[in-house]
Design a protein around this motif. Structure first.
Motif, PDB file in Angstrom:
ATOM      1  N   THR A  48       0.601  -1.295  -0.052  1.00  0.00           N
ATOM      2  CA  THR A  48      -0.133  -0.141  -0.146  1.00  0.00           C
ATOM      3  C   THR A  48       0.939   1.282  -0.112  1.00  0.00           C
ATOM      4  OG1 THR A  48      -0.072   0.120   2.253  1.00  0.00           O
ATOM      5  CG2 THR A  48      -1.758  -1.198   1.199  1.00  0.00           C
ATOM      6  N   TYR A  49       0.141   2.380  -0.043  1.00  0.00           N
ATOM      7  CA  TYR A  49       0.984   3.816  -0.313  1.00  0.00           C
ATOM      8  C   TYR A  49       0.286   4.694   0.706  1.00  0.00           C
ATOM      9  CZ  TYR A  49       3.068   7.650  -2.924  1.00  0.00           C
ATOM     10  OH  TYR A  49       3.540   8.947  -3.361  1.00  0.00           O
ATOM     11  N   HIS A  76       1.092   0.313  -4.866  1.00  0.00           N
ATOM     12  CA  HIS A  76       0.019   0.842  -4.804  1.00  0.00           C
ATOM     13  C   HIS A  76       0.588   2.682  -5.016  1.00  0.00           C
ATOM     14  CE1 HIS A  76      -3.301  -1.622  -2.376  1.00  0.00           C
ATOM     15  NE2 HIS A  76      -2.263  -2.567  -3.194  1.00  0.00           N
ATOM     16  N   LEU A 105      -4.720   4.634  -7.321  1.00  0.00           N
ATOM     17  CA  LEU A 105      -5.700   5.065  -6.473  1.00  0.00           C
ATOM     18  C   LEU A 105      -5.899   6.657  -6.168  1.00  0.00           C
ATOM     19  CD1 LEU A 105      -4.381   2.701  -3.831  1.00  0.00           C
ATOM     20  CD2 LEU A 105      -6.474   2.421  -4.496  1.00  0.00           C
ATOM     21  N   ARG A 106      -6.968   7.038  -5.837  1.00  0.00           N
ATOM     22  CA  ARG A 106      -7.306   8.382  -5.530  1.00  0.00           C
ATOM     23  C   ARG A 106      -6.672   8.688  -3.881  1.00  0.00           C
ATOM     24  NH1 ARG A 106     -13.009  10.881  -3.813  1.00  0.00           N
ATOM     25  NH2 ARG A 106     -12.371   9.640  -1.853  1.00  0.00           N
ATOM     26  N   GLY A 107      -7.136   7.891  -3.010  1.00  0.00           N
ATOM     27  CA  GLY A 107      -6.581   8.245  -1.583  1.00  0.00           C
ATOM     28  C   GLY A 107      -7.757   8.899  -1.053  1.00  0.00           C
ATOM     29  N   ASP A 108      -7.720   8.877   0.372  1.00  0.00           N
ATOM     30  CA  ASP A 108      -8.710   9.506   1.069  1.00  0.00           C
ATOM     31  C   ASP A 108      -8.433  11.011   0.770  1.00  0.00           C
ATOM     32  OD1 ASP A 108     -10.377   7.290   1.443  1.00  0.00           O
ATOM     33  OD2 ASP A 108      -8.970   6.944   3.192  1.00  0.00           O
ATOM     34  N   TYR A 122      -9.919  12.111  -9.059  1.00  0.00           N
ATOM     35  CA  TYR A 122     -10.312  10.890  -9.130  1.00  0.00           C
ATOM     36  C   TYR A 122      -9.350  10.205  -9.415  1.00  0.00           C
ATOM     37  CZ  TYR A 122     -14.853  12.993  -9.291  1.00  0.00           C
ATOM     38  OH  TYR A 122     -15.818  13.721  -8.810  1.00  0.00           O
ATOM     39  N   ALA A 123      -9.243   8.656  -9.188  1.00  0.00           N
ATOM     40  CA  ALA A 123      -8.364   7.531  -9.552  1.00  0.00           C
ATOM     41  C   ALA A 123      -8.153   7.598 -11.179  1.00  0.00           C
ATOM     42  CB  ALA A 123      -8.639   6.321  -8.808  1.00  0.00           C
ATOM     43  N   TYR A 143     -15.548  -1.189  -5.102  1.00  0.00           N
ATOM     44  CA  TYR A 143     -16.263  -1.173  -3.783  1.00  0.00           C
ATOM     45  C   TYR A 143     -17.639  -2.116  -4.094  1.00  0.00           C
ATOM     46  CZ  TYR A 143     -12.586   2.162  -2.816  1.00  0.00           C
ATOM     47  OH  TYR A 143     -11.408   2.731  -2.562  1.00  0.00           O
ATOM     48  N   HIS A 147     -18.571   3.024  -2.897  1.00  0.00           N
ATOM     49  CA  HIS A 147     -17.624   3.905  -2.206  1.00  0.00           C
ATOM     50  C   HIS A 147     -18.388   4.895  -1.204  1.00  0.00           C
ATOM     51  CE1 HIS A 147     -14.825   7.018  -1.368  1.00  0.00           C
ATOM     52  NE2 HIS A 147     -13.892   6.252  -1.463  1.00  0.00           N
ATOM     53  N   SER A 150     -20.083   7.949  -2.995  1.00  0.00           N
ATOM     54  CA  SER A 150     -21.105   7.812  -4.057  1.00  0.00           C
ATOM     55  C   SER A 150     -22.311   8.116  -3.551  1.00  0.00           C
ATOM     56  CB  SER A 150     -20.667   6.190  -4.561  1.00  0.00           C
ATOM     57  OG  SER A 150     -19.648   6.088  -5.095  1.00  0.00           O
ATOM     58  N   ASP A 156     -21.446   5.030  -8.802  1.00  0.00           N
ATOM     59  CA  ASP A 156     -20.267   4.323  -8.500  1.00  0.00           C
ATOM     60  C   ASP A 156     -19.742   3.530  -9.715  1.00  0.00           C
ATOM     61  OD1 ASP A 156     -18.347   4.252  -6.498  1.00  0.00           O
ATOM     62  OD2 ASP A 156     -18.898   2.237  -6.029  1.00  0.00           O
ATOM     63  N   LYS A 163     -13.172   4.504 -14.909  1.00  0.00           N
ATOM     64  CA  LYS A 163     -11.767   3.987 -14.686  1.00  0.00           C
ATOM     65  C   LYS A 163     -11.141   3.273 -15.762  1.00  0.00           C
ATOM     66  CE  LYS A 163     -11.289   2.891 -10.019  1.00  0.00           C
ATOM     67  NZ  LYS A 163     -11.066   3.310  -8.439  1.00  0.00           N
ATOM     68  N   TYR A 266      -6.104  -9.315   2.786  1.00  0.00           N
ATOM     69  CA  TYR A 266      -5.618  -8.165   3.752  1.00  0.00           C
ATOM     70  C   TYR A 266      -4.842  -8.663   4.839  1.00  0.00           C
ATOM     71  CZ  TYR A 266      -8.346  -5.490   0.328  1.00  0.00           C
ATOM     72  OH  TYR A 266      -8.807  -5.073  -0.987  1.00  0.00           O
TER      73      TYR A 266
HETATM   74  P1  FAD Z   1     -11.904   6.834  -7.012  1.00  0.00           P
HETATM   75  O1  FAD Z   1     -12.192   5.706  -7.866  1.00  0.00           O
HETATM   76  O2  FAD Z   1     -11.534   8.099  -7.674  1.00  0.00           O
HETATM   77  O3  FAD Z   1     -13.433   6.910  -6.346  1.00  0.00           O
HETATM   78  C1  FAD Z   1     -13.509   7.867  -5.417  1.00  0.00           C
HETATM   79  C2  FAD Z   1     -15.076   8.346  -5.529  1.00  0.00           C
HETATM   80  O4  FAD Z   1     -15.127   9.157  -6.460  1.00  0.00           O
HETATM   81  C3  FAD Z   1     -16.343   7.179  -5.522  1.00  0.00           C
HETATM   82  O5  FAD Z   1     -17.393   7.606  -4.910  1.00  0.00           O
HETATM   83  C4  FAD Z   1     -16.453   7.055  -6.977  1.00  0.00           C
HETATM   84  O6  FAD Z   1     -17.696   6.565  -7.385  1.00  0.00           O
HETATM   85  C5  FAD Z   1     -16.158   8.679  -7.496  1.00  0.00           C
HETATM   86  N1  FAD Z   1     -15.608   9.028  -8.858  1.00  0.00           N
HETATM   87  C6  FAD Z   1     -14.550   8.217  -9.295  1.00  0.00           C
HETATM   88  N2  FAD Z   1     -14.364   8.826 -10.546  1.00  0.00           N
HETATM   89  C7  FAD Z   1     -15.290   9.543 -10.666  1.00  0.00           C
HETATM   90  C8  FAD Z   1     -15.800  10.581 -11.862  1.00  0.00           C
HETATM   91  N3  FAD Z   1     -14.881  10.471 -13.047  1.00  0.00           N
HETATM   92  N4  FAD Z   1     -16.810  11.281 -12.088  1.00  0.00           N
HETATM   93  C9  FAD Z   1     -17.690  11.292 -10.642  1.00  0.00           C
HETATM   94  N5  FAD Z   1     -17.365  10.411  -9.733  1.00  0.00           N
HETATM   95  C10 FAD Z   1     -16.025   9.706  -9.564  1.00  0.00           C
HETATM   96  N6  FAD Z   1      -5.767   4.398   0.063  1.00  0.00           N
HETATM   97  C11 FAD Z   1      -4.476   4.719   0.407  1.00  0.00           C
HETATM   98  O7  FAD Z   1      -4.297   5.912   0.613  1.00  0.00           O
HETATM   99  N7  FAD Z   1      -3.330   3.912  -0.004  1.00  0.00           N
HETATM  100  C12 FAD Z   1      -3.513   2.653  -0.409  1.00  0.00           C
HETATM  101  O8  FAD Z   1      -2.374   1.994  -0.743  1.00  0.00           O
HETATM  102  C13 FAD Z   1      -4.759   2.306  -0.797  1.00  0.00           C
HETATM  103  N8  FAD Z   1      -5.003   0.860  -1.053  1.00  0.00           N
HETATM  104  C14 FAD Z   1      -6.553   0.511  -1.461  1.00  0.00           C
HETATM  105  C15 FAD Z   1      -6.640  -0.738  -1.971  1.00  0.00           C
HETATM  106  C16 FAD Z   1      -7.839  -1.434  -2.314  1.00  0.00           C
HETATM  107  C17 FAD Z   1      -7.820  -2.621  -2.956  1.00  0.00           C
HETATM  108  C18 FAD Z   1      -9.076  -0.347  -1.837  1.00  0.00           C
HETATM  109  C19 FAD Z   1     -10.466  -0.931  -2.137  1.00  0.00           C
HETATM  110  C20 FAD Z   1      -8.788   0.721  -1.227  1.00  0.00           C
HETATM  111  C21 FAD Z   1      -7.433   1.426  -1.164  1.00  0.00           C
HETATM  112  N9  FAD Z   1      -7.219   2.573  -0.596  1.00  0.00           N
HETATM  113  C22 FAD Z   1      -5.833   3.001  -0.378  1.00  0.00           C
HETATM  114  C23 FAD Z   1      -8.256   3.610  -0.099  1.00  0.00           C
HETATM  115  C24 FAD Z   1      -8.678   4.389  -1.243  1.00  0.00           C
HETATM  116  O9  FAD Z   1      -7.712   5.174  -1.511  1.00  0.00           O
HETATM  117  C25 FAD Z   1     -10.052   5.112  -0.778  1.00  0.00           C
HETATM  118  O10 FAD Z   1     -11.176   4.385  -0.599  1.00  0.00           O
HETATM  119  C26 FAD Z   1     -10.270   6.263  -1.382  1.00  0.00           C
HETATM  120  O11 FAD Z   1     -11.482   7.070  -0.536  1.00  0.00           O
HETATM  121  C27 FAD Z   1     -10.821   6.260  -2.969  1.00  0.00           C
HETATM  122  O12 FAD Z   1      -9.944   5.631  -3.953  1.00  0.00           O
HETATM  123  P2  FAD Z   1     -10.282   5.132  -5.361  1.00  0.00           P
HETATM  124  O13 FAD Z   1      -8.968   4.945  -5.792  1.00  0.00           O
HETATM  125  O14 FAD Z   1     -11.376   4.064  -5.160  1.00  0.00           O
HETATM  126  O15 FAD Z   1     -10.912   6.598  -5.835  1.00  0.00           O
END
Ligand code: FAD
Length: 286
Positions: A48-49, A76, A105-108, A122-123, A143, A147, A150, A156, A163, A266
């Motif tokens: 993870t990152y 990641h 990933l987007r990250g929180d 966004y990711a 998710y 998520h 969403s 979602d 993506k 995990y």
């Molecule tokens: P996104 O895919 O960008 O989605 C985030 C939200 O935005 C969602 O509600 C989605 O529906 C919405 N969205 C996405 N794209 C669009 C768009 N184009 N238009 C409108 N809405 C959109 N976090 C870390 O910090 N480090 C890690 O290493 C890490 N590893 C993870 C591994 C896994 C398998 C999972 C499930 C999660 C991990 N996370 C990690 C947590 C993750 O970063 C968070 O859940 C974060 O809030 C969302 O990241 P995401 O990449 O899913 O975001």
């Protein structure tokens, strides 16, 4: 080796996640845990990152060590706190190390963020940048219970479709404790035309205290059957460890039996948990 080649092969895959330390003091113990898990001959391992902070470079160094130990790493990379310049640096570094797989990933979203300063939202933006950079097999998160940000599951899934269009070649799920939730999610993905391989993320729950908090943050539902286990064994760490591993094992066997060939654990940097799970399915994945 590319993750997509591993997870689309005929035999079932079993992979494990490790996370880097938050401070440099714990680096050696994390590395030791990662190497012990690597010795279990996993299909691959993800690292993870930690967005921001001074330890995000550990992801690449742990991934490199895994590769030296003969295990394919999945690094990641998150973008919400990053700039295009820092992402470019990370990609250069991963490429120089010979790492082929990235989970984009987007990250929180940080509490103190100011939207106008963000270079990524966004990711999918990160995925398309990595695709343009070239040479990496790219994955993304998904998710099964949507998520938490969403509005609904339809939006979602639409975001997931984007993506994948932006370059994600496979998806790894958030943890879930009821396999029917995953089967239903997969059906909705396929109906939306999202046909990339999906890796099922399984969390063996060994610590009753943290699980309710984690689930409420991530929007993961705890089934009654599981809540009873936590209520009954949560105060007894040894019993909870055994019950959590048994529950996860049952989920994994059911997934394989239903044709879900790729399972990611995990493992929370706990080699003993990874080892038990590996033993419990040894003949199934042989
Ligand atoms: P996104 O895919 O960008 O989605 C985030 C939200 O935005 C969602 O509600 C989605 O529906 C919405 N969205 C996405 N794209 C669009 C768009 N184009 N238009 C409108 N809405 C959109 N976090 C870390 O910090 N480090 C890690 O290493 C890490 N590893 C993870 C591994 C896994 C398998 C999972 C499930 C999660 C991990 N996370 C990690 C947590 C993750 O970063 C968070 O859940 C974060 O809030 C969302 O990241 P995401 O990449 O899913 O975001």
């Amino acid at each position: 080796m590319k993750i997509t080649d591993i997870i689309t092969a005929d035999r079932p895959s079993l992979s494990f996640e490790v996370f880097p330390p938050k401070t440099s003091d714990n680096f050696e113990s994390v590395m030791s845990a990662a190497m012990q898990i690597a010795s279990l001959n996993p299909s691959y391992m993800s690292v993870t990152y930690g967005a921001g902070g001074g330890t995000s470079h550990y992801t690449a160094s742990i991934a490199s060590s895994l590769m030296e130990a003969g295990v394919t790493p999945l690094a990641h990379l998150s973008c919400i706190s990053a700039t295009h310049a820092t992402i470019r640096e990370r990609l250069d570094d991963l490429r120089a190390r010979g790492i082929e797989n990235i989970l984009a990933l987007r990250g929180d979203i940080p509490k103190d963020f100011s939207p106008e300063k963000l270079e990524y939202h966004y990711a999918s933006e990160l995925a398309s940048e990595i695709r343009d950079y070239g040479g990496f097999c790219i994955g993304g998160a998904c998710y099964p219970e949507s998520h938490p940000d969403s509005a609904d599951s339809a939006s979602d899934i639409e975001a997931l479709r984007i993506k994948v269009e932006c370059g994600c070649e496979f998806l790894t799920t958030q943890m879930f404790f009821d396999n029917n939730i995953l089967y239903n999610f997969l059906w909705r993905l396929r109906r939306a035309g999202i046909d990339v391989p999906v890796v099922a993320g399984i969390m063996p729950v060994t610590n009753a205290k943290s699980i309710r908090r984690i689930c409420s943050i991530s929007g993961t539902m705890l089934p009654q059957r599981f809540i009873r286990i936590v209520e009954r064994y949560g105060d007894n760490p040894e019993a909870m460890l055994q019950a959590g591993i048994a529950y996860a094992t049952e989920q994994i066997i059911d997934l394989y039996a239903n044709g879900i060939n790729a399972v990611h654990i995990y493992s929370m940097n706990r080699p003993e948990v990874a080892q038990k799970i590996r033993e419990n399915v040894a003949s199934i994945i042989a």
